[in-house]
Write a protein that holds these residues in place. Structure first.
Motif, short mmCIF file in Angstrom:
data_model
loop_
_atom_site.label_atom_id
_atom_site.label_comp_id
_atom_site.label_asym_id
_atom_site.label_seq_id
_atom_site.Cartn_x
_atom_site.Cartn_y
_atom_site.Cartn_z
N THR A 5 49.76 4.79 12.72
CA THR A 5 49.08 5.47 13.81
C THR A 5 50.02 5.53 15.01
O THR A 5 50.79 4.59 15.25
N LYS A 6 49.97 6.64 15.74
CA LYS A 6 50.80 6.81 16.94
C LYS A 6 49.89 7.18 18.11
O LYS A 6 49.14 8.15 18.04
N THR A 7 50.00 6.41 19.18
CA THR A 7 49.10 6.64 20.32
C THR A 7 49.36 7.99 20.99
O THR A 7 48.48 8.52 21.66
N GLU A 8 50.56 8.58 20.78
CA GLU A 8 50.81 9.90 21.38
C GLU A 8 49.94 10.98 20.74
O GLU A 8 49.81 12.08 21.28
N ASN A 9 49.32 10.66 19.60
CA ASN A 9 48.40 11.60 18.96
C ASN A 9 46.95 11.42 19.42
O ASN A 9 46.08 12.21 19.04
N TYR A 10 46.69 10.38 20.22
CA TYR A 10 45.32 10.09 20.62
C TYR A 10 44.85 11.07 21.69
O TYR A 10 45.65 11.64 22.44
N LYS A 11 43.54 11.26 21.75
CA LYS A 11 42.95 12.14 22.76
C LYS A 11 41.71 11.48 23.35
O LYS A 11 40.94 10.84 22.63
N PHE A 12 41.55 11.63 24.67
CA PHE A 12 40.33 11.17 25.34
C PHE A 12 39.28 12.25 25.07
O PHE A 12 39.18 13.22 25.80
N ASN A 13 38.53 12.05 24.01
CA ASN A 13 37.70 13.10 23.45
C ASN A 13 36.44 13.41 24.25
O ASN A 13 36.17 14.56 24.58
N HIS A 14 35.64 12.38 24.54
CA HIS A 14 34.39 12.67 25.25
C HIS A 14 33.86 11.48 26.04
O HIS A 14 34.33 10.35 25.87
N SER A 15 32.88 11.79 26.87
CA SER A 15 32.12 10.79 27.60
C SER A 15 30.66 10.99 27.25
O SER A 15 30.16 12.11 27.31
#
Length: 321
Positions: A5-15
């Motif tokens: 897993t690479k954190t550069e692929n992560y997204k703050f998707n929703h609240s």
């Protein structure tokens, strides 16, 4: 080969926000220019989820699946609340239940955008003309959650323009109050992989604001660059001195009275991401293997706010639900 897993692929998707009446809430967020992207129903558990976000042709995440986006609002409706006269949401801004503060949209013309919201009959916590800060406003959604309105251009440049185009709006950030800025910044940067985009110090007022996000294709903003054109930022508000008070806590939104539920980060490989979190010795609310839902996990941040972890379907190639 083990999954990575690479954190550069992560997204703050929703609240996620709990709502009393989904019809009224969806109507409000649609008025802000958002589209209802997906509804997930769980009748056996007696709740529905409504995912809203900006999806115009010029939107940052236009056309993507919901887990491959940033800056979504997830509305959670528990069946029956709409007809319960005693049901009331905790908006996170009233003592002694403060914690979550607000969501925020950025708009092309703040004066015209605020007028449009007011003309539709919606109320404001703070109008542009209230107080000293004449460049921000706070609208109230049907449950009393605060929605900050900021301009993508300085107010001086838009005051003579009477029109606004909702297709240019962005779901800019979500604000959470934190007890200890150092601990929270460490968690969101080192554990969740976010980058610190900018810091605003209001020393005379006794607080700092920290804006974090995933750089994505645009990268980390340079010095002097604004962040109003971004989506999916996290704003941490730290009031000086709270970290020294042993008994001080913020309300996480999930203990009574409930309101805000969680923020959510979508990841490239959920099993590998959760294994990494395990190695980092995070505090878990729910591991992948807990309970019936084996496709979501929840990590706790230093203040006890829930951070949902979900698979980005763009990497897995299959539907989550």
């Amino acid at each position: 080969m083990a999954a990575t897993t690479k954190t550069e692929n992560y997204k703050f998707n929703h609240s996620m926000l709990r709502v009393k009446d989904p019809k009224e809430s969806v109507k409000f967020y649609k008025h802000l220019g958002m589209s209802l992207l997906q509804t997930l129903s769980f009748p056996e558990a007696k709740f529905d989820l409504y995912f809203l976000g900006y999806d115009s042709p010029g939107a940052v995440s236009h056309g993507k699946n919901i887990w491959d986006r940033e800056g979504l609002i997830e509305l959670t409706h528990n069946y029956g609340t709409e007809s319960d006269p005693n049901y009331k949401i905790n908006n996170g801004n009233v003592e002694p239940h403060r914690g979550f503060g607000h969501t925020c949209i950025s708009v092309d013309n703040i004066q015209a955008a605020c007028q449009r919201i007011e003309d539709a009959g919606y109320k404001f916590q703070k109008k542009l003309s209230d107080g000293k800060m004449r460049h921000i406003a706070f609208a109230l959604d049907p449950d009393g959650y605060w929605v900050e309105i900021i301009g993508q251009k300085p107010v001086e440049e838009t005051e003579e323009i009477k029109t606004t185009e909702v297709g240019t709006y962005r779901m800019n950030h979500t604000m959470l109050r934190v007890k200890d800025a150092e601990k929270s910044l460490k968690f969101y940067q080192e554990v969740m992989g976010m980058k610190l985009f900018r810091t605003h110090k209001a020393e005379q007022a006794g607080f700092n604001l920290y804006f974090l996000g995933y750089p994505g294709q645009k990268g980390v903003p340079g010095e002097g660059e604004g962040t109003s054109d971004r989506e999916g930022l996290l704003e941490l508000t730290w009031n000086y001195g709270t970290e020294k008070d042993e008994g001080f806590t913020y309300h996480d939104g999930n203990s009574e009275p409930q309101g805000f539920g969680h923020i959510c980060v979508s990841v490239d490989n959920i099993e590998a991401a959760c294994a990494r979190f395990e190695e980092l010795k995070v505090n878990w609310k729910k591991r992948l293997t807990d309970g019936r839902m084996k496709n979501v996990a929840f990590v706790l941040d230093p203040d006890g706010y829930w951070v949902e972890i979900v698979q980005n379907e763009a990497f897995s190639g299959k539907a989550n639900f």
